[in-house]
Design a protein around this motif. Structure first.
Motif, PDB file in Angstrom:
ATOM      1  N   THR A 173       0.833  -1.186   0.000  1.00 57.41           N
ATOM      2  CA  THR A 173       0.000   0.000   0.000  1.00 57.41           C
ATOM      3  C   THR A 173       0.867   1.234   0.000  1.00 57.41           C
ATOM      4  OG1 THR A 173      -0.096  -0.077   2.411  1.00 57.41           O
ATOM      5  CG2 THR A 173      -1.895  -1.120   1.225  1.00 57.41           C
ATOM      6  N   PRO A 174       0.340   2.364  -0.479  1.00 55.03           N
ATOM      7  CA  PRO A 174       1.109   3.594  -0.469  1.00 55.03           C
ATOM      8  C   PRO A 174       1.541   3.973   0.931  1.00 55.03           C
ATOM      9  CG  PRO A 174      -0.895   3.808  -1.800  1.00 55.03           C
ATOM     10  CD  PRO A 174      -0.982   2.512  -1.075  1.00 55.03           C
ATOM     11  N   PHE A 198       4.829  -6.047 -11.582  1.00 55.77           N
ATOM     12  CA  PHE A 198       4.157  -7.073 -10.785  1.00 55.77           C
ATOM     13  C   PHE A 198       2.996  -6.480  -9.976  1.00 55.77           C
ATOM     14  CE2 PHE A 198       7.849 -10.196 -10.963  1.00 55.77           C
ATOM     15  CZ  PHE A 198       7.103 -11.163 -11.629  1.00 55.77           C
ATOM     16  N   ILE A 199       3.167  -5.246  -9.495  1.00 57.77           N
ATOM     17  CA  ILE A 199       2.056  -4.587  -8.792  1.00 57.77           C
ATOM     18  C   ILE A 199       0.871  -4.411  -9.730  1.00 57.77           C
ATOM     19  CG2 ILE A 199       1.307  -2.445  -7.687  1.00 57.77           C
ATOM     20  CD1 ILE A 199       4.180  -2.115  -6.663  1.00 57.77           C
ATOM     21  N   LEU A 200       1.144  -3.941 -10.953  1.00 58.33           N
ATOM     22  CA  LEU A 200       0.084  -3.752 -11.940  1.00 58.33           C
ATOM     23  C   LEU A 200      -0.549  -5.092 -12.310  1.00 58.33           C
ATOM     24  CD1 LEU A 200      -1.549  -2.013 -13.873  1.00 58.33           C
ATOM     25  CD2 LEU A 200       0.347  -2.175 -15.523  1.00 58.33           C
ATOM     26  N   ILE A 220       0.540   5.241  -7.697  1.00 61.38           N
ATOM     27  CA  ILE A 220       0.682   5.749  -6.328  1.00 61.38           C
ATOM     28  C   ILE A 220       1.691   4.918  -5.546  1.00 61.38           C
ATOM     29  CG2 ILE A 220      -0.515   6.060  -4.126  1.00 61.38           C
ATOM     30  CD1 ILE A 220      -3.030   6.734  -5.720  1.00 61.38           C
ATOM     31  N   VAL A 221       1.582   3.597  -5.676  1.00 61.79           N
ATOM     32  CA  VAL A 221       2.482   2.723  -4.917  1.00 61.79           C
ATOM     33  C   VAL A 221       3.916   2.871  -5.385  1.00 61.79           C
ATOM     34  CG1 VAL A 221       3.072   0.336  -4.421  1.00 61.79           C
ATOM     35  CG2 VAL A 221       0.700   1.055  -4.334  1.00 61.79           C
ATOM     36  N   LEU A 262       9.597   4.699  -5.011  1.00 58.57           N
ATOM     37  CA  LEU A 262      10.739   5.448  -5.549  1.00 58.57           C
ATOM     38  C   LEU A 262      11.204   6.516  -4.562  1.00 58.57           C
ATOM     39  CD1 LEU A 262       9.745   5.840  -9.310  1.00 58.57           C
ATOM     40  CD2 LEU A 262      11.436   4.294  -8.310  1.00 58.57           C
ATOM     41  N   PHE A 263      10.255   7.188  -3.895  1.00 58.08           N
ATOM     42  CA  PHE A 263      10.638   8.153  -2.871  1.00 58.08           C
ATOM     43  C   PHE A 263      11.449   7.459  -1.773  1.00 58.08           C
ATOM     44  CE2 PHE A 263       9.598  12.510  -3.038  1.00 58.08           C
ATOM     45  CZ  PHE A 263       8.560  12.658  -3.959  1.00 58.08           C
ATOM     46  N   ILE A 264      10.953   6.314  -1.344  1.00 63.14           N
ATOM     47  CA  ILE A 264      11.643   5.570  -0.289  1.00 63.14           C
ATOM     48  C   ILE A 264      13.026   5.127  -0.747  1.00 63.14           C
ATOM     49  CG2 ILE A 264      11.583   3.438   1.071  1.00 63.14           C
ATOM     50  CD1 ILE A 264       8.538   3.687   1.087  1.00 63.14           C
ATOM     51  N   LEU A 265      13.105   4.591  -1.970  1.00 64.81           N
ATOM     52  CA  LEU A 265      14.391   4.119  -2.490  1.00 64.81           C
ATOM     53  C   LEU A 265      15.402   5.255  -2.581  1.00 64.81           C
ATOM     54  CD1 LEU A 265      13.451   1.634  -5.369  1.00 64.81           C
ATOM     55  CD2 LEU A 265      14.719   1.113  -3.287  1.00 64.81           C
TER      56      LEU A 265
END
Length: 464
Positions: free
Chosen positions: A2-3, A95-97, A307-308, A313-316
């Motif tokens: 989840t986001p 994979f999320i998609l 969104i996810v 990417l922000f986290i990475l």
């Protein structure tokens, strides 16, 4: 998955989180002789505890560490660029998609129907169905929270109607949904592979048996509790006919993991290419076979994925810089020094790391947890001769426990929302279902050869 909007830490958890951060920082500071670790640890946890989103909390802590170390701030941008550069990173959004397309397209209902015909007639039948269906869907989604949402939205209301206590029904979906992060394809295993350069196919193969064993252990716990409380069970005898009919009706859903994982292990395509195949397959089946995909659902799938992956990417980007600064402060070497007296007891080191990961997982989301702390502990693990693949499975297993423990407990939040109960209620309900996870941690620590059996059989033993 989840986001990650922010850290849902309650006010009562803030003193504990800050105390934990200061303790860790002080220990590392004594080992390294610098104040950087203290500053980074306290700033990171404090900013997250007051509600700053995790990526920005990591970024603020990194800026504080860069200032103290007198390192140019351009390291932040350079680290983000290198974090986004690896081509296998494209595997995660695909994979999320694919998981979203398969869920929205009607595959989850087919899998639940198969599980219903397989184990639905026994005591706790719907609970067992939930676990089995989550095991099936885990091979499609790659995400624990997504698996919980896809299967739980179908089975939790059904369990409640059949007389299951709401907190137990939600707990089953949350605990079984965590299998989505272990049974391949797993987004967390991909993240671990990107951080450590461990082979993704080897990690995927290594995750199959632990995921199945854990699922069976969860089924045993669900069955025992259901028998004790008289939940469900039609008393009908198992029959092959309805099961085969359900399998035939859901053959397109069952074939998805066979095509995706079979193609990877047979060398037909790489994991990244397999993710693309999964998207094409989910789109085709959802639109033209099951006809469950509408334009509105298709838009929802793309929106959810965007969104996810934006959050990821922000986290990475921010945690990559955080991890590099950890190395700059020689924290991995300091950790090696702290554990120097325990090098003859690798099992004890693994247990200590496991306890640390579980505690951290209570208030830190899994992706930054893997990126940040793998940089700290991976050199220690490899120096002790522990197989990196085993450590990858071990790391993800502890993250799954984090999915099931407040205050973060993403799976708990998803299941509680579906069950229409409070997070406190479902946190109590999930306690018995944590026993299999704890047993799996012990199995991974003391008996690890069975984890690498499949990858060693397919690809040969890994030189260490």
């Amino acid at each position: 998955m989840t986001p990650v909007k922010g850290s849902p830490i309650t006010a009562s958890a803030i003193p504990t989180a800050i105390l934990a951060a200061m303790t860790i920082g002080v220990a590392l500071a004594f080992a390294t002789g610098v104040n950087g670790p203290i500053l980074m640890a306290v700033v990171f946890v404090f900013t997250m505890a007051i509600g700053v989103p995790i990526p920005f909390a990591a970024g603020i802590a990194t800026v504080a560490g860069l200032y103290l170390a007198d390192v140019p701030m351009t390291l932040m941008a350079q680290a983000a660029w290198t974090a986004f550069e690896p081509f296998p990173l494209v595997t995660i959004p695909l994979f999320i998609l694919a998981g979203q397309l398969m869920e929205q397209g009607g595959m989850s209902e087919k899998l639940v129907n198969i599980a219903q015909k397989l184990v639905g007639a026994y005591k706790g039948g719907l609970g067992l169905v939930t676990v089995v269906a989550c095991m099936f869907f885990a091979a499609l989604s790659g995400s624990g929270p997504a698996t919980t949402a896809a299967i739980g939205s179908i089975t939790i209301p059904a369990m409640q109607e059949e007389g299951y206590r709401s907190r137990f029904a939600g707990a089953i979906a949350a605990a079984a949904g965590a299998l989505g992060s272990m049974i391949p394809p797993s987004n967390l295993l991909i993240i671990f592979a990107l951080v450590t350069d461990v082979s993704i196919p080897r990690l995927f193969l290594a995750g199959i048996v632990p995921g199945i064993v854990l699922g069976l252990m969860l089924m045993i716990v669900v069955f025992i509790i259901s028998v004790k409380n008289g939940y469900g069970g039609t008393g009908e005898k198992f029959r092959w006919g309805p099961l085969l009919t359900a399998f035939w009706d859901g053959k397109w859903a069952v074939m998805a993991p066979v095509i995706i994982l079979g193609g990877i292990y047979a060398g037909i395509f790489t994991p990244s290419e397999a993710a693309g195949v999964a998207v094409a397959y989910g789109l085709f089946v959802g639109m033209f076979i099951y006809r469950g995909l509408t334009w509105a659902k298709l838009f929802h799938a793309f929106k959810f994925t965007a969104i996810v992956i934006g959050s990821v990417l922000f986290i990475l980007g921010s945690t990559k810089a955080f991890g590099q600064l950890v190395t700059l402060f020689d924290i991995p070497d300091a950790v090696l020094g702290l554990f120097q007296g325990l090098v003859e007891y690798p099992w004890l080191v693994m247990l200590l790391i496991g306890v640390f990961y579980i505690l951290v997982g209570m208030w830190l989301e899994s992706i930054p947890q893997i990126i940040i702390f793998t940089a700290v502990f991976f050199p220690l693990i490899t120096s002790l001769g522990i197989d990196p693949v085993v450590f990858g499975i071990f790391t993800v297993m502890t993250c799954e426990i984090g999915f099931l423990t407040p205050p973060i407990g993403v799976n708990l939040f998803v299941a509680a929302r579906i069950s229409k109960i409070t997070i406190e209620e479902i946190s109590v309900g999930v306690l018995p279902l944590l026993i299999p996870y704890m047993l799996m941690i012990l199995l991974l620590v003391f008996f690890s050869d069975w984890v690498t059996f499949l990858p060693d059989m397919v690809y040969g033993p890994q030189l260490r």
